[in-house]
Write a protein that holds these residues in place. Structure first.
Motif, mmCIF file in Angstrom:
data_model
loop_
_atom_site.group_PDB
_atom_site.id
_atom_site.type_symbol
_atom_site.label_atom_id
_atom_site.label_comp_id
_atom_site.label_asym_id
_atom_site.label_seq_id
_atom_site.Cartn_x
_atom_site.Cartn_y
_atom_site.Cartn_z
ATOM 1 N N ILE A 10 0.873 -1.167 0.000
ATOM 2 C CA ILE A 10 0.000 0.000 0.000
ATOM 3 C C ILE A 10 0.908 1.214 0.000
ATOM 4 N N GLU A 11 0.712 2.073 -1.010
ATOM 5 C CA GLU A 11 1.523 3.272 -1.156
ATOM 6 C C GLU A 11 0.639 4.434 -1.569
ATOM 7 N N PRO A 12 1.055 5.645 -1.279
ATOM 8 C CA PRO A 12 0.327 6.792 -1.818
ATOM 9 C C PRO A 12 0.404 6.782 -3.350
ATOM 10 N N ILE A 13 -0.650 7.251 -3.988
ATOM 11 C CA ILE A 13 -0.654 7.351 -5.447
ATOM 12 C C ILE A 13 0.452 8.314 -5.871
ATOM 13 N N GLN A 14 1.071 8.039 -7.021
ATOM 14 C CA GLN A 14 2.172 8.861 -7.520
ATOM 15 C C GLN A 14 1.877 9.254 -8.970
ATOM 16 N N GLU A 15 2.545 10.308 -9.412
ATOM 17 C CA GLU A 15 2.349 10.807 -10.785
ATOM 18 C C GLU A 15 2.532 9.701 -11.824
ATOM 19 N N LYS A 16 3.477 8.828 -11.605
ATOM 20 C CA LYS A 16 3.782 7.766 -12.578
ATOM 21 C C LYS A 16 2.698 6.689 -12.680
ATOM 22 N N ASP A 17 1.675 6.764 -11.831
ATOM 23 C CA ASP A 17 0.653 5.718 -11.767
ATOM 24 C C ASP A 17 -0.535 5.924 -12.694
ATOM 25 N N ALA A 18 -0.549 6.983 -13.472
ATOM 26 C CA ALA A 18 -1.734 7.314 -14.279
ATOM 27 C C ALA A 18 -2.161 6.162 -15.197
ATOM 28 N N TRP A 19 -1.238 5.600 -15.949
ATOM 29 C CA TRP A 19 -1.592 4.512 -16.878
ATOM 30 C C TRP A 19 -2.119 3.301 -16.116
ATOM 31 N N LYS A 20 -1.433 2.933 -15.033
ATOM 32 C CA LYS A 20 -1.861 1.780 -14.241
ATOM 33 C C LYS A 20 -3.228 2.013 -13.604
ATOM 34 N N LEU A 21 -3.463 3.235 -13.157
ATOM 35 C CA LEU A 21 -4.756 3.561 -12.564
ATOM 36 C C LEU A 21 -5.861 3.495 -13.620
ATOM 37 N N CYS A 22 -5.590 4.020 -14.787
ATOM 38 C CA CYS A 22 -6.556 3.944 -15.891
ATOM 39 C C CYS A 22 -6.873 2.478 -16.205
ATOM 40 N N ASP A 23 -5.858 1.633 -16.284
ATOM 41 C CA ASP A 23 -6.074 0.206 -16.541
ATOM 42 C C ASP A 23 -6.956 -0.424 -15.466
ATOM 43 N N PHE A 24 -6.667 -0.116 -14.201
ATOM 44 C CA PHE A 24 -7.449 -0.665 -13.095
ATOM 45 C C PHE A 24 -8.910 -0.227 -13.197
ATOM 46 N N VAL A 25 -9.127 1.054 -13.417
ATOM 47 C CA VAL A 25 -10.478 1.600 -13.461
ATOM 48 C C VAL A 25 -11.270 1.030 -14.645
ATOM 49 N N ILE A 26 -10.661 0.993 -15.814
ATOM 50 C CA ILE A 26 -11.353 0.480 -17.000
ATOM 51 C C ILE A 26 -11.695 -1.005 -16.838
ATOM 52 N N SER A 27 -10.766 -1.792 -16.317
ATOM 53 C CA SER A 27 -11.039 -3.225 -16.167
ATOM 54 C C SER A 27 -12.049 -3.513 -15.058
ATOM 55 N N ASN A 28 -12.313 -2.531 -14.192
ATOM 56 C CA ASN A 28 -13.274 -2.704 -13.105
ATOM 57 C C ASN A 28 -14.439 -1.713 -13.205
ATOM 58 N N ALA A 29 -14.705 -1.230 -14.408
ATOM 59 C CA ALA A 29 -15.721 -0.195 -14.604
ATOM 60 C C ALA A 29 -17.090 -0.607 -14.052
ATOM 61 N N GLU A 30 -17.497 -1.831 -14.282
ATOM 62 C CA GLU A 30 -18.803 -2.290 -13.790
ATOM 63 C C GLU A 30 -18.862 -2.250 -12.270
ATOM 64 N N ARG A 31 -17.765 -2.585 -11.617
ATOM 65 C CA ARG A 31 -17.712 -2.584 -10.149
ATOM 66 C C ARG A 31 -17.713 -1.171 -9.577
ATOM 67 N N LEU A 32 -17.140 -0.236 -10.316
ATOM 68 C CA LEU A 32 -16.949 1.119 -9.802
ATOM 69 C C LEU A 32 -18.094 2.079 -10.116
ATOM 70 N N LYS A 33 -18.894 1.773 -11.123
ATOM 71 C CA LYS A 33 -19.853 2.759 -11.624
ATOM 72 C C LYS A 33 -20.896 3.184 -10.603
ATOM 73 N N ARG A 34 -21.264 2.350 -9.668
ATOM 74 C CA ARG A 34 -22.317 2.715 -8.712
ATOM 75 C C ARG A 34 -21.792 3.528 -7.532
ATOM 76 N N TYR A 35 -20.661 3.124 -6.957
ATOM 77 C CA TYR A 35 -20.183 3.780 -5.738
ATOM 78 C C TYR A 35 -18.944 4.645 -5.937
ATOM 79 N N PHE A 36 -18.282 4.512 -7.076
ATOM 80 C CA PHE A 36 -17.110 5.328 -7.396
ATOM 81 C C PHE A 36 -17.244 5.961 -8.779
#
Length: 189
Positions: A10-36
């Motif tokens: 567990i680490e604080p988010i960093q500038e270099k994480d944008a691509w990885k964060l986008c990948d995480f969010v897109i692959s979990n879009a159905e899970r995130l759409k209601r509460y996030f």
């Protein structure tokens, strides 16, 4: 690195994480759409994710909001997120919000992460009350709260409005720690 849990960090988010964060969010879009929905919307492309991450890094530095990533050690992919948000320094209170990728659900990662970040919030940020706000049907999230010693306080009427839905009542859970060992040893950082 903030916390090490064997197979993930567990680490604080960093500038270099944008691509990885986008990948995480897109692959979990159905899970995130209601509460996030805002996290989903603000990370739908790598360029938008870069703006989001930059904003979160600045908020972290300014002690406004703290976004942590759960990162799988082997592949360095983001597998979950935990926010310490809605921080009220006068009340020494904040809210925890969390999500985990579908591939890692049910493995206890969020329960352990909430426990570790609760200790961090008490010991390093000087907070004395943490809140988790969940919908009663989100049993996994309710279980995380209860397994970490959060107790139900009340129902918050029409607290959250998911996209395209009517407002939902949400349940408020709190964890208080007023013991001397969890008062800040130094300044916030």
């Amino acid at each position: 690195m903030l916390l090490n849990f064997g197979t993930y960090n567990i680490e604080p988010i960093q500038e270099k994480d944008a691509w990885k964060l986008c990948d995480f969010v897109i692959s979990n879009a159905e899970r995130l759409k209601r509460y996030f929905p805002k996290t989903l919307e603000q990370n739908s492309t790598p360029d938008i994710a870069a703006i989001f991450v930059s904003k979160k890094v600045k908020q972290y530095s300014a002690n406004q909001e703290f976004l942590f990533k759960l990162t799988e050690k082997e592949h360095r992919t983001i597998i979950g997120l935990v926010y310490i948000k809605n921080t009220d320094w006068n009340k020494k209170q904040a809210e925890l919000a969390y999500c985990i990728g579908y591939q890692h659900e049910g493995k206890g990662y969020i329960t352990k992460s909430v426990k570790g970040l609760s200790t961090y919030a008490f010991d390093h940020l000087g907070l004395t009350t943490l809140q988790i706000i969940v919908h009663k049907t989100n049993m996994g999230s309710v279980k995380v709260a209860r397994n970490n010693g959060f107790t139900w306080q009340k129902t918050l009427l029409q607290e959250h409005t998911p996209p395209g839905e009517a407002p939902l009542d949400m349940e408020l859970y709190e964890l208080r720690n007023n013991s001397p060992e969890h008062l800040p040893r130094t300044s916030r950082f």
